[in-house]
Motif scaffolding. Structure first.
Motif, PDB file in Angstrom:
ATOM      1  N   PHE A   1       0.811  -1.215   0.000  1.00 39.32           N
ATOM      2  CA  PHE A   1       0.000   0.000   0.000  1.00 39.32           C
ATOM      3  C   PHE A   1       0.847   1.269   0.000  1.00 39.32           C
ATOM      4  CE2 PHE A   1      -2.786  -3.208   1.883  1.00 39.32           C
ATOM      5  CZ  PHE A   1      -3.843  -3.114   0.993  1.00 39.32           C
ATOM      6  N   LEU A   2       2.154   1.146   0.113  1.00 40.01           N
ATOM      7  CA  LEU A   2       3.011   2.327   0.122  1.00 40.01           C
ATOM      8  C   LEU A   2       3.034   3.046  -1.215  1.00 40.01           C
ATOM      9  CD1 LEU A   2       6.105   1.168   2.186  1.00 40.01           C
ATOM     10  CD2 LEU A   2       4.316   2.741   2.876  1.00 40.01           C
ATOM     11  N   CYS A   3       2.821   2.312  -2.294  1.00 43.50           N
ATOM     12  CA  CYS A   3       2.915   2.932  -3.611  1.00 43.50           C
ATOM     13  C   CYS A   3       1.577   3.482  -4.095  1.00 43.50           C
ATOM     14  CB  CYS A   3       3.481   1.939  -4.617  1.00 43.50           C
ATOM     15  SG  CYS A   3       2.462   0.496  -4.855  1.00 43.50           S
ATOM     16  N   VAL A   4       0.593   3.557  -3.241  1.00 39.91           N
ATOM     17  CA  VAL A   4      -0.716   4.075  -3.643  1.00 39.91           C
ATOM     18  C   VAL A   4      -0.644   5.597  -3.753  1.00 39.91           C
ATOM     19  CG1 VAL A   4      -3.132   4.311  -3.003  1.00 39.91           C
ATOM     20  CG2 VAL A   4      -1.943   2.163  -2.588  1.00 39.91           C
ATOM     21  N   GLN A   5      -0.941   6.092  -4.941  1.00 44.67           N
ATOM     22  CA  GLN A   5      -0.984   7.524  -5.190  1.00 44.67           C
ATOM     23  C   GLN A   5      -2.266   7.826  -5.953  1.00 44.67           C
ATOM     24  OE1 GLN A   5       2.470   8.403  -7.480  1.00 44.67           O
ATOM     25  NE2 GLN A   5       3.892   7.831  -5.877  1.00 44.67           N
ATOM     26  N   GLU A   6      -2.558   9.073  -6.065  1.00 46.45           N
ATOM     27  CA  GLU A   6      -3.735   9.500  -6.821  1.00 46.45           C
ATOM     28  C   GLU A   6      -3.631   8.963  -8.247  1.00 46.45           C
ATOM     29  OE1 GLU A   6      -7.334  11.704  -7.064  1.00 46.45           O
ATOM     30  OE2 GLU A   6      -5.993  11.704  -5.347  1.00 46.45           O
ATOM     31  N   GLY A   7      -4.621   8.174  -8.642  1.00 46.44           N
ATOM     32  CA  GLY A   7      -4.640   7.645  -9.992  1.00 46.44           C
ATOM     33  C   GLY A   7      -3.795   6.407 -10.201  1.00 46.44           C
ATOM     34  N   LYS A   8      -3.051   5.960  -9.201  1.00 42.52           N
ATOM     35  CA  LYS A   8      -2.168   4.800  -9.339  1.00 42.52           C
ATOM     36  C   LYS A   8      -2.664   3.607  -8.533  1.00 42.52           C
ATOM     37  CE  LYS A   8       1.264   6.437 -11.806  1.00 42.52           C
ATOM     38  NZ  LYS A   8       1.762   5.795 -12.996  1.00 42.52           N
ATOM     39  N   THR A   9      -3.867   3.683  -7.987  1.00 42.55           N
ATOM     40  CA  THR A   9      -4.345   2.601  -7.128  1.00 42.55           C
ATOM     41  C   THR A   9      -4.485   1.295  -7.883  1.00 42.55           C
ATOM     42  OG1 THR A   9      -6.626   3.265  -7.519  1.00 42.55           O
ATOM     43  CG2 THR A   9      -5.556   4.132  -5.548  1.00 42.55           C
ATOM     44  N   GLU A  10      -4.836   1.347  -9.134  1.00 40.22           N
ATOM     45  CA  GLU A  10      -4.993   0.113  -9.915  1.00 40.22           C
ATOM     46  C   GLU A  10      -3.666  -0.643 -10.005  1.00 40.22           C
ATOM     47  OE1 GLU A  10      -7.433  -2.569 -11.532  1.00 40.22           O
ATOM     48  OE2 GLU A  10      -8.078  -0.613 -10.853  1.00 40.22           O
ATOM     49  N   ASP A  11      -2.579   0.083 -10.232  1.00 39.61           N
ATOM     50  CA  ASP A  11      -1.267  -0.564 -10.302  1.00 39.61           C
ATOM     51  C   ASP A  11      -0.889  -1.195  -8.956  1.00 39.61           C
ATOM     52  OD1 ASP A  11      -1.051   0.307 -12.909  1.00 39.61           O
ATOM     53  OD2 ASP A  11       0.084   2.109 -12.364  1.00 39.61           O
ATOM     54  N   ALA A  12      -1.177  -0.501  -7.872  1.00 39.89           N
ATOM     55  CA  ALA A  12      -0.797  -0.994  -6.547  1.00 39.89           C
ATOM     56  C   ALA A  12      -1.580  -2.231  -6.160  1.00 39.89           C
ATOM     57  CB  ALA A  12      -0.996   0.097  -5.514  1.00 39.89           C
ATOM     58  N   PHE A  13      -2.862  -2.289  -6.493  1.00 38.14           N
ATOM     59  CA  PHE A  13      -3.696  -3.392  -6.041  1.00 38.14           C
ATOM     60  C   PHE A  13      -3.726  -4.569  -6.999  1.00 38.14           C
ATOM     61  CE2 PHE A  13      -5.726   0.215  -3.719  1.00 38.14           C
ATOM     62  CZ  PHE A  13      -5.279  -0.190  -2.473  1.00 38.14           C
ATOM     63  N   ASN A  14      -3.288  -4.400  -8.224  1.00 34.11           N
ATOM     64  CA  ASN A  14      -3.305  -5.526  -9.165  1.00 34.11           C
ATOM     65  C   ASN A  14      -2.408  -6.659  -8.717  1.00 34.11           C
ATOM     66  OD1 ASN A  14      -5.243  -4.794 -11.011  1.00 34.11           O
ATOM     67  ND2 ASN A  14      -3.808  -3.714 -12.327  1.00 34.11           N
TER      68      ASN A  14
END
Length: 79
Positions: free
Chosen positions: A63-76
């Motif tokens: 969850f550290l890499c979660v940014q605005e608009g990047k949640t899909e990349d982090a959770f995939n």
């Protein structure tokens, strides 16, 4: 909005299931002497608390890499 809530709910369920399984694997490895002995310690209820803490730590790193608009990349990769 509802699709995002469903996605986060699904991620949470999968995270809990994988945390349960991986903490038990670490516990079993510790019982066999293939992991540090500290992971053999359990609560009175039988929860391998240090193994759960270790797997929770690695889960939270995702969850550290979660940014605005990047949640899909982090959770995939978590799914």
């Amino acid at each position: 909005m509802h699709a995002e809530a469903f996605h986060y709910s699904r991620v949470s369920e999968q995270h809990l299931a994988s945390q349960y399984a991986s903490s038990r694997v670490i516990y079993a490895l510790a019982l066999e002497g293939k992991a540090p002995a500290i992971f053999r310690r359990c609560t009175k209820g039988g929860v391998p608390v240090y193994a759960v803490a270790l797997t929770a730590l690695f889960g939270l790193l995702g969850f550290l890499c979660v940014q605005e608009g990047k949640t899909e990349d982090a959770f995939n990769w978590v799914c």
